[in-house]
Design a protein around this motif. Sequence first.
Motif, PDB file in Angstrom:
ATOM      1  N   SER A 183     -13.983  -3.766  -9.903  1.00 36.95           N
ATOM      2  CA  SER A 183     -14.039  -2.980  -8.678  1.00 36.95           C
ATOM      3  C   SER A 183     -13.849  -3.907  -7.482  1.00 36.95           C
ATOM      4  CB  SER A 183     -15.378  -2.250  -8.558  1.00 36.95           C
ATOM      5  OG  SER A 183     -15.545  -1.714  -7.258  1.00 36.95           O
ATOM      6  N   ILE A 184     -12.711  -3.797  -6.831  1.00 40.21           N
ATOM      7  CA  ILE A 184     -12.441  -4.567  -5.618  1.00 40.21           C
ATOM      8  C   ILE A 184     -12.883  -3.732  -4.422  1.00 40.21           C
ATOM      9  CG2 ILE A 184     -10.641  -5.625  -4.200  1.00 40.21           C
ATOM     10  CD1 ILE A 184      -9.050  -5.924  -6.866  1.00 40.21           C
ATOM     11  N   VAL A 185     -13.720  -4.310  -3.587  1.00 43.37           N
ATOM     12  CA  VAL A 185     -14.263  -3.600  -2.433  1.00 43.37           C
ATOM     13  C   VAL A 185     -13.824  -4.314  -1.160  1.00 43.37           C
ATOM     14  CG1 VAL A 185     -16.363  -2.848  -1.266  1.00 43.37           C
ATOM     15  CG2 VAL A 185     -16.250  -2.822  -3.766  1.00 43.37           C
ATOM     16  N   VAL A 186     -13.061  -3.615  -0.328  1.00 43.09           N
ATOM     17  CA  VAL A 186     -12.600  -4.173   0.942  1.00 43.09           C
ATOM     18  C   VAL A 186     -13.439  -3.553   2.056  1.00 43.09           C
ATOM     19  CG1 VAL A 186     -10.655  -4.573   2.479  1.00 43.09           C
ATOM     20  CG2 VAL A 186     -10.262  -4.371   0.002  1.00 43.09           C
ATOM     21  N   ASN A 187     -14.260  -4.363   2.690  1.00 44.60           N
ATOM     22  CA  ASN A 187     -15.121  -3.880   3.771  1.00 44.60           C
ATOM     23  C   ASN A 187     -14.362  -3.908   5.098  1.00 44.60           C
ATOM     24  OD1 ASN A 187     -18.106  -3.823   2.575  1.00 44.60           O
ATOM     25  ND2 ASN A 187     -17.049  -5.596   1.715  1.00 44.60           N
ATOM     26  N   TYR A 191      -0.002  -7.318  -6.498  1.00 47.15           N
ATOM     27  CA  TYR A 191      -0.633  -7.453  -7.812  1.00 47.15           C
ATOM     28  C   TYR A 191      -1.144  -6.114  -8.351  1.00 47.15           C
ATOM     29  CZ  TYR A 191      -0.152 -12.434  -7.139  1.00 47.15           C
ATOM     30  OH  TYR A 191       0.383 -13.692  -6.950  1.00 47.15           O
ATOM     31  N   GLU A 192      -0.762  -5.034  -7.679  1.00 47.72           N
ATOM     32  CA  GLU A 192      -1.091  -3.675  -8.101  1.00 47.72           C
ATOM     33  C   GLU A 192      -2.588  -3.525  -8.368  1.00 47.72           C
ATOM     34  OE1 GLU A 192       1.531  -2.990 -11.415  1.00 47.72           O
ATOM     35  OE2 GLU A 192       3.179  -2.416 -10.106  1.00 47.72           O
ATOM     36  N   MET A 193      -3.371  -3.894  -7.375  1.00 46.77           N
ATOM     37  CA  MET A 193      -4.813  -3.832  -7.455  1.00 46.77           C
ATOM     38  C   MET A 193      -5.338  -2.607  -6.717  1.00 46.77           C
ATOM     39  SD  MET A 193      -6.048  -6.435  -9.154  1.00 46.77           S
ATOM     40  CE  MET A 193      -5.551  -8.055  -9.771  1.00 46.77           C
ATOM     41  N   MET A 194      -5.983  -1.732  -7.441  1.00 43.44           N
ATOM     42  CA  MET A 194      -6.643  -0.588  -6.822  1.00 43.44           C
ATOM     43  C   MET A 194      -7.935  -1.070  -6.175  1.00 43.44           C
ATOM     44  SD  MET A 194      -6.402   2.700  -6.320  1.00 43.44           S
ATOM     45  CE  MET A 194      -5.260   3.294  -7.570  1.00 43.44           C
ATOM     46  N   ALA A 195      -8.275  -0.488  -5.023  1.00 44.42           N
ATOM     47  CA  ALA A 195      -9.481  -0.927  -4.319  1.00 44.42           C
ATOM     48  C   ALA A 195     -10.226   0.259  -3.717  1.00 44.42           C
ATOM     49  CB  ALA A 195      -9.127  -1.918  -3.214  1.00 44.42           C
ATOM     50  N   SER A 196     -11.515   0.048  -3.507  1.00 40.87           N
ATOM     51  CA  SER A 196     -12.346   0.969  -2.733  1.00 40.87           C
ATOM     52  C   SER A 196     -12.595   0.295  -1.387  1.00 40.87           C
ATOM     53  CB  SER A 196     -13.672   1.241  -3.450  1.00 40.87           C
ATOM     54  OG  SER A 196     -13.464   1.900  -4.678  1.00 40.87           O
ATOM     55  N   ALA A 210      -3.089   2.903   6.206  1.00 40.07           N
ATOM     56  CA  ALA A 210      -2.750   2.003   5.096  1.00 40.07           C
ATOM     57  C   ALA A 210      -3.523   2.387   3.837  1.00 40.07           C
ATOM     58  CB  ALA A 210      -3.055   0.563   5.485  1.00 40.07           C
ATOM     59  N   ILE A 211      -4.794   2.713   3.987  1.00 40.19           N
ATOM     60  CA  ILE A 211      -5.600   3.124   2.831  1.00 40.19           C
ATOM     61  C   ILE A 211      -4.981   4.359   2.181  1.00 40.19           C
ATOM     62  CG2 ILE A 211      -7.858   4.017   2.124  1.00 40.19           C
ATOM     63  CD1 ILE A 211      -9.069   2.337   4.433  1.00 40.19           C
ATOM     64  N   ALA A 212      -4.563   5.307   3.025  1.00 43.84           N
ATOM     65  CA  ALA A 212      -3.953   6.530   2.507  1.00 43.84           C
ATOM     66  C   ALA A 212      -2.633   6.238   1.799  1.00 43.84           C
ATOM     67  CB  ALA A 212      -3.740   7.524   3.651  1.00 43.84           C
ATOM     68  N   LYS A 213      -1.792   5.394   2.386  1.00 45.82           N
ATOM     69  CA  LYS A 213      -0.500   5.071   1.782  1.00 45.82           C
ATOM     70  C   LYS A 213      -0.658   4.338   0.453  1.00 45.82           C
ATOM     71  CE  LYS A 213       2.140   4.921   6.116  1.00 45.82           C
ATOM     72  NZ  LYS A 213       2.872   4.048   7.087  1.00 45.82           N
ATOM     73  N   LEU A 214      -1.678   3.497   0.363  1.00 43.50           N
ATOM     74  CA  LEU A 214      -1.939   2.778  -0.882  1.00 43.50           C
ATOM     75  C   LEU A 214      -2.476   3.693  -1.977  1.00 43.50           C
ATOM     76  CD1 LEU A 214      -3.663  -0.425   0.555  1.00 43.50           C
ATOM     77  CD2 LEU A 214      -1.486  -0.388  -0.675  1.00 43.50           C
ATOM     78  N   THR A 265     -11.246   2.349  -8.886  1.00 42.95           N
ATOM     79  CA  THR A 265     -12.108   2.636  -7.741  1.00 42.95           C
ATOM     80  C   THR A 265     -13.535   2.884  -8.206  1.00 42.95           C
ATOM     81  OG1 THR A 265     -11.737   5.028  -7.828  1.00 42.95           O
ATOM     82  CG2 THR A 265     -10.181   3.705  -6.520  1.00 42.95           C
ATOM     83  N   ARG A 266     -14.425   2.801  -7.283  1.00 44.90           N
ATOM     84  CA  ARG A 266     -15.831   3.051  -7.624  1.00 44.90           C
ATOM     85  C   ARG A 266     -16.068   4.528  -7.921  1.00 44.90           C
ATOM     86  NH1 ARG A 266     -18.182  -1.701  -6.704  1.00 44.90           N
ATOM     87  NH2 ARG A 266     -20.346  -1.004  -6.772  1.00 44.90           N
ATOM     88  N   ARG A 267     -15.320   5.387  -7.262  1.00 43.45           N
ATOM     89  CA  ARG A 267     -15.467   6.815  -7.579  1.00 43.45           C
ATOM     90  C   ARG A 267     -15.032   7.087  -9.013  1.00 43.45           C
ATOM     91  NH1 ARG A 267     -12.448  12.283  -5.317  1.00 43.45           N
ATOM     92  NH2 ARG A 267     -14.077  13.708  -6.040  1.00 43.45           N
TER      93      ARG A 267
END
Length: 292
Positions: free
Chosen positions: A21-25, A82-87, A104-108, A278-280
């Motif tokens: 789980s990658i978390v971008v604050n 690197y095709e990394m999904m993030a929350s 950007a979050i929406a486009k990703l 994602t965390r969800r």
Amino acid sequence: MTHILPEERIDWPGGAKMALSIVVNVEEGSEMTIARGDRGMEPVDELGIHIKSPIRNYGNESNYLYGIKAGAPRIVKLLQQYEMMASWTVAALSLENHPEIGEAIAKLGHEPVSHGYRWIHQFKMDEAKEREFIQMAVTSIEKTTGTRPYGWLSRYFHTDNTRRLLIEEGFEYHMDNYSGDIPFWDKATVPEKPMVIVPYQLDNNDMKMWTDPAMTPDQWLAYAIRNFDQIYREGVEGNPKMMSLGLHLRIIGRAGRIWALEEFFKHVRKHDDIWVTTRRAIGQHLREIDPA
């Protein structure tokens, strides 16, 4: 080998050895400043300079703005490459002030998570004020990203009412927990509406390079890789778990640090049986395999 104590474990989709789980604050544009009616300046500063006086810290505000202007493009580029999904744990006001981040979050196609309406402490709020704080965040984030948040992360402290209010406001999971490496149920706060807890990690958060300036990008990377390797090893041994990696635009997004994130991503992509998600999605997976 017979284990004396049972290990935490959870079966991931497709037999993945671990979940990442990658978390971008996103806190930039929402931090404390007298310009927003706060009593004083934001105490979290890369230089460690904090004066308890009602003056404006223009220097630190520009440190935060760096995350928007220079850090975010670098991080988004690597996530795409690197095709990394993030929350993305976002302070709602940050996206109001910098709508390009929400776009950007929406486009990703990534997940927005609520980090509060502002990046401020809510522990002093009474129930009515905290409910309003939560509702404002939901409404705002849905406008800036096109998706309402289903997860919540406080600015570390929260109240005895927080989790119950989140349940009442339609949240699916809570992140304010650091007690383990797998998601679990909270069936006690509101027994008729159990809530998924998706634990977060603080030990490998890039914030350590601000709060503990002695930690270099090399050390942060080494720690993150060792964390990953241990969780992966336990998954291979039959006890799959999850790892969280907490990032900040203004910290890992610096020109002298971004390379460490790329090296971590390269390490992850050497393994094919990792669920980067994602965390969800992690919370929803728990609901599917272990309904409350």
